[in-house]
Design a protein around this motif. Structure first.
Motif, mmCIF file in Angstrom:
data_model
loop_
_atom_site.group_PDB
_atom_site.id
_atom_site.type_symbol
_atom_site.label_atom_id
_atom_site.label_comp_id
_atom_site.label_asym_id
_atom_site.label_seq_id
_atom_site.Cartn_x
_atom_site.Cartn_y
_atom_site.Cartn_z
ATOM 1 N N THR A 16 -13.797 16.997 16.045
ATOM 2 C CA THR A 16 -12.852 16.503 16.347
ATOM 3 C C THR A 16 -12.335 15.926 14.684
ATOM 4 N N THR A 17 -12.689 15.409 14.014
ATOM 5 C CA THR A 17 -12.359 15.259 12.027
ATOM 6 C C THR A 17 -11.742 16.490 12.212
ATOM 7 N N ASN A 20 -8.679 17.384 14.094
ATOM 8 C CA ASN A 20 -7.608 16.336 13.649
ATOM 9 C C ASN A 20 -6.783 17.531 12.196
ATOM 10 N N THR A 25 -2.038 17.561 17.231
ATOM 11 C CA THR A 25 -2.473 16.232 17.808
ATOM 12 C C THR A 25 -3.128 15.554 17.126
ATOM 13 N N LYS A 26 -3.303 14.577 17.728
ATOM 14 C CA LYS A 26 -4.557 14.008 16.903
ATOM 15 C C LYS A 26 -5.708 13.699 18.519
ATOM 16 N N GLY A 27 -6.802 13.641 17.859
ATOM 17 C CA GLY A 27 -7.473 13.290 18.880
ATOM 18 C C GLY A 27 -8.368 11.805 17.797
ATOM 19 N N GLU A 28 -8.994 11.265 19.772
ATOM 20 C CA GLU A 28 -9.763 10.123 19.103
ATOM 21 C C GLU A 28 -11.294 10.669 18.496
ATOM 22 N N THR A 29 -11.272 10.219 17.348
ATOM 23 C CA THR A 29 -12.662 10.230 16.551
ATOM 24 C C THR A 29 -13.797 8.836 16.769
ATOM 25 N N ASN A 30 -15.088 9.326 16.991
ATOM 26 C CA ASN A 30 -15.598 7.921 17.426
ATOM 27 C C ASN A 30 -17.140 7.895 16.558
ATOM 28 N N SER A 35 -19.090 10.566 22.559
ATOM 29 C CA SER A 35 -17.763 9.520 23.041
ATOM 30 C C SER A 35 -16.878 10.106 24.059
ATOM 31 N N ALA A 36 -16.954 11.313 23.334
ATOM 32 C CA ALA A 36 -15.171 12.422 23.902
ATOM 33 C C ALA A 36 -15.860 13.108 25.477
ATOM 34 N N ASN A 40 -9.745 18.068 23.729
ATOM 35 C CA ASN A 40 -8.759 18.306 22.855
ATOM 36 C C ASN A 40 -7.290 19.178 22.765
#
Ligand SMILES: Nc1nc2c(ncn2[C@@H]2O[C@H](COP(=O)(O)OP(=O)(O)OP(=O)(O)O)[C@@H](O)[C@H]2O)c(=O)[nH]1
Ligand SMILES: [Mg+2]
Length: 76
Positions: A16-17, A20, A25-30, A35-36, A40
């Motif tokens: 996801t990093t 992004n 589009t911006k996805g949530e990184t964790n 976590s996903a 996205n």
């Protein structure tokens, strides 16, 4: 839509990093594994200066650059 591609890999490696960085589009990184839960979907613009050269030979109303759809898939 000319091309679609997916980012696949084991969990928590930075998919996801990367997504992004390259998509609109911006996805949530964790920092936590798995976590996903959802993909996205983003679009990357592909500007191409050669289209302006081609337009000198074949005039068009509008120049439309292509895009690539990119899908960030939850980790395995
Ligand atoms: N040290 C380091 N950490 C990174 C790098 N890329 C991502 N991270 C961190 O690694 C963690 C996981 O990043 P994500 O981008 O969420 O990883 P992911 O592969 O999408 O994870 P899932 O969607 O859960 O499979 C986050 O805390 C990021 O900040 C990197 O190049 N170096
Ligand atoms: Mg992710």
């Amino acid at each position: 839509m000319a091309l679609q591609c997916g980012i696949i890999g084991i969990t928590n490696v930075g998919k996801t990093t990367i997504f992004n960085c390259i998509s609109n589009t911006k996805g949530e990184t964790n920092a936590f594994a798995f976590s996903a839960t959802k993909s996205n979907i983003g679009v990357v613009q592909v500007p191409d200066k050669r289209l302006y050269e081609l337009e000198k030979h074949q005039v068009t109303e509008k120049i439309i650059h292509t895009t690539v759809e990119i899908v960030d898939i939850p980790g395995f």
